[in-house]
Design a protein around this motif. Structure first.
Motif, short mmCIF file in Angstrom:
data_model
loop_
_atom_site.label_atom_id
_atom_site.label_comp_id
_atom_site.label_asym_id
_atom_site.label_seq_id
_atom_site.Cartn_x
_atom_site.Cartn_y
_atom_site.Cartn_z
N ALA A 83 -96.72 32.54 -19.89
CA ALA A 83 -95.62 32.96 -20.77
C ALA A 83 -95.75 32.36 -22.16
O ALA A 83 -95.34 32.99 -23.15
N CYS A 86 -98.01 34.63 -24.18
CA CYS A 86 -97.35 35.90 -24.48
C CYS A 86 -96.31 35.74 -25.59
O CYS A 86 -96.19 36.57 -26.48
N GLU A 87 -95.57 34.64 -25.54
CA GLU A 87 -94.56 34.40 -26.56
C GLU A 87 -95.20 34.10 -27.91
O GLU A 87 -94.70 34.53 -28.96
N ARG A 91 -97.14 39.59 -27.18
CA ARG A 91 -97.63 40.66 -26.30
C ARG A 91 -97.38 40.27 -24.85
O ARG A 91 -97.34 39.07 -24.52
N THR A 92 -97.23 41.28 -23.99
CA THR A 92 -96.95 41.01 -22.59
C THR A 92 -98.24 40.70 -21.84
O THR A 92 -99.36 40.92 -22.35
N ASP A 93 -98.06 40.25 -20.60
CA ASP A 93 -99.22 39.92 -19.78
C ASP A 93 -100.04 41.17 -19.48
O ASP A 93 -101.28 41.13 -19.47
N GLN A 94 -99.36 42.30 -19.21
CA GLN A 94 -100.08 43.54 -18.92
C GLN A 94 -100.89 44.00 -20.14
O GLN A 94 -101.99 44.55 -19.99
N GLN A 95 -100.34 43.80 -21.34
CA GLN A 95 -101.05 44.20 -22.54
C GLN A 95 -102.26 43.33 -22.82
O GLN A 95 -103.24 43.78 -23.43
#
Length: 461
Positions: A83, A86-87, A91-95
């Motif tokens: 996290a 990502c923060e 961007r998200t983990d999937q991205q």
């Protein structure tokens, strides 16, 4: 969890030609197989529950990490994140999964550093530490301190890299604030040191003025005598130029006492020079003591330090003071002469203040320097009331004083302790068995003391 399969336990009709004993054996084997199936299914459910708990634990750990985590394969493609990353990048983990790690870096230097570490064919298990700049949410560069640890398969082949990074912007900002605070503290300490020196100097003004008065008066007396002598010599020379007879010149020579003047001139000039030199030495000592100290270190003779301190402090001491001090051979230490003199003067002034608390007895003050194999021990003993046991542990604390308001700042011993500590020594306080207090200053001997003193012997002037 898969549904349990229903096993029909009803035995089929016995085949033709099978007796009852064989059929009983078949039934027992079926029961054993069923029991084993139930046991295996329960164990499988237990393992599945443990696996789910482990996955949840790992996920919670990754989510709670404040450091950035990136797991890449051998080609630098992202396989796992947390996290914090990502923060940071927005961007998200999937991205992020499946993208290249190098796309997250903000500059070519960071890309080159990351490629060099990940392309290392013989990495260590502890990994390598590098500084990278990540591309933040708004496109700005975020400096991080990263540790890149290789991942190995069972065959010891490298299969990827684990990168754990910590943003250093806050750390650098905190370090800068800490450095600024440290510099401010050093300036404050220097100001306190200078203020305490000025306070000590103020207490010595009367004694120093008396000390200056002697050579100045001596010089003034000699200058007045030289002035009178110059008038007589001018009159005699004027008569010579006027062409007086030898008899008249002899009479004038006797009247003006010219031979006496010529005999007295060398001693007058010598005394004037000596008085002026003594005045210059006192002024230079005052300037050295009152000036803001620098970090300059030189060879200092402790005997000279004590001599000058005794000279100044004794001017304000009681007339019946019994001072026991006998300088010996040079004891050289490496340090700042003005600071060391301040330490000795503070100890002597404190001793005199303590002696004054016991009126009716002869004040005694003893100073000695003992040479040890690697250091010198300077002792200052007095016959005052001593130090209360409750104060021994606090006597070097800043602003701690037992003197009345207006008689002491409580900084003298604290500053002296710091000065001695900066010189690689230690300052101790204790009570003597025969009464009174003892202060000990232990300072490391300089290299010159171990190999011999300089030829001129003038270390502290």
């Amino acid at each position: 969890m898969p549904p349990r399969r229903r096993i029909d336990t009803q035995p089929p009709a016995p085949p033709q030609g099978m007796d009852d004993a064989a059929w009983v054996d078949v039934i027992q084997k079926m029961d054993e197989v069923y029991s084993q199936l139930v046991t295996d299914e329960i164990e499988l459910e237990k393992k599945n529950a443990e696996l789910e708990q482990s996955q949840q634990f790992i996920f919670s750990v990754l989510s709670a990490m404040s450091d950035v985590l990136v797991v890449c394969d051998a080609q630098g493609l992202i396989e796992e994140t947390n996290a914090a990353l990502c923060e940071l990048v927005g961007r998200t983990d999937q991205q992020l999964r499946g993208t290249s790690l190098y796309d997250l870096l903000a500059d070519e230097a960071s890309v080159a550093a990351a490629r060099a570490v990940m392309g290392n064919r013989s990495p260590t298990r502890r990994g390598d530490s590098i500084e990278l700049n990540l591309r933040g949410t708004g496109g700005d560069s975020v400096p991080v301190d990263a540790n890149c640890t290789p991942r190995f398969a069972a065959s010891q082949r490298r299969v990827g890299t684990v990168l754990v990074a910590r943003p250093t912007a806050e750390i650098r900002r905190a370090y800068q604030e800490l450095r600024t605070a440290h510099e401010a503290l050093k300036r404050t300490q220097q100001q306190l040191l200078h203020s305490e020196k000025m306070a000590s100097l103020g207490r010595l003004v009367a004694g120093v003025a008396h000390e200056l008065n002697n050579p100045i008066s001596f010089v003034l007396g000699n200058v007045h005598a030289l002035s009178r002598y110059s008038e007589r010599l001018r009159d005699y020379l004027h008569a010579v130029h006027e062409g007086l007879t030898p008899a008249e010149l002899q009479a004038l020579r006797t009247k003006l006492r010219v031979p006496h003047i010529l005999d007295d001139l060398p001693s007058l000039l010598e005394g004037t020079i000596e008085g002026a030199q003594r005045t210059a030495d006192i002024v230079n000592g005052l300037k050295r003591f009152s000036a803001v100290d620098t970090e300059t270190r030189q060879e200092v003779d402790l005997n000279k330090v004590v001599d000058r301190s005794v000279l100044w402090v004794s001017k304000g001491a009681p007339r019946d003071l019994q001072l026991n001090w006998q300088p010996g051979e040079p004891h050289l230490v490496r340090g700042n002469a003005g600071q060391l003199q301040q330490v000795v003067m503070n100890l002597l002034e404190n001793a005199l203040d303590a002696i004054a608390e016991r009126p009716g007895q002869t004040p005694q003050l003893s100073i000695a320097i003992d040479a040890m194999p690697s250091h010198y021990l300077l002792r200052v003993d007095d016959n005052g009331p001593g130090i209360p046991e409750v104060n021994l542990s606090r006597i070097f604390d800043p602003f701690f004083t037992t003197k009345p308001v207006g008689k002491g700042t409580g900084l003298g011993l604290s500053i002296s302790y710091g000065i001695v500590e900066q010189h690689g020594g230690v300052l101790l306080a204790s009570n003597r068995l025969e009464g009174g207090a003892r202060f000990e200053v232990r300072l490391p001997a300089s290299e010159l003391s171990r190999v011999g003193t300089p030829p001129n012997g003038e270390i502290f002037r």
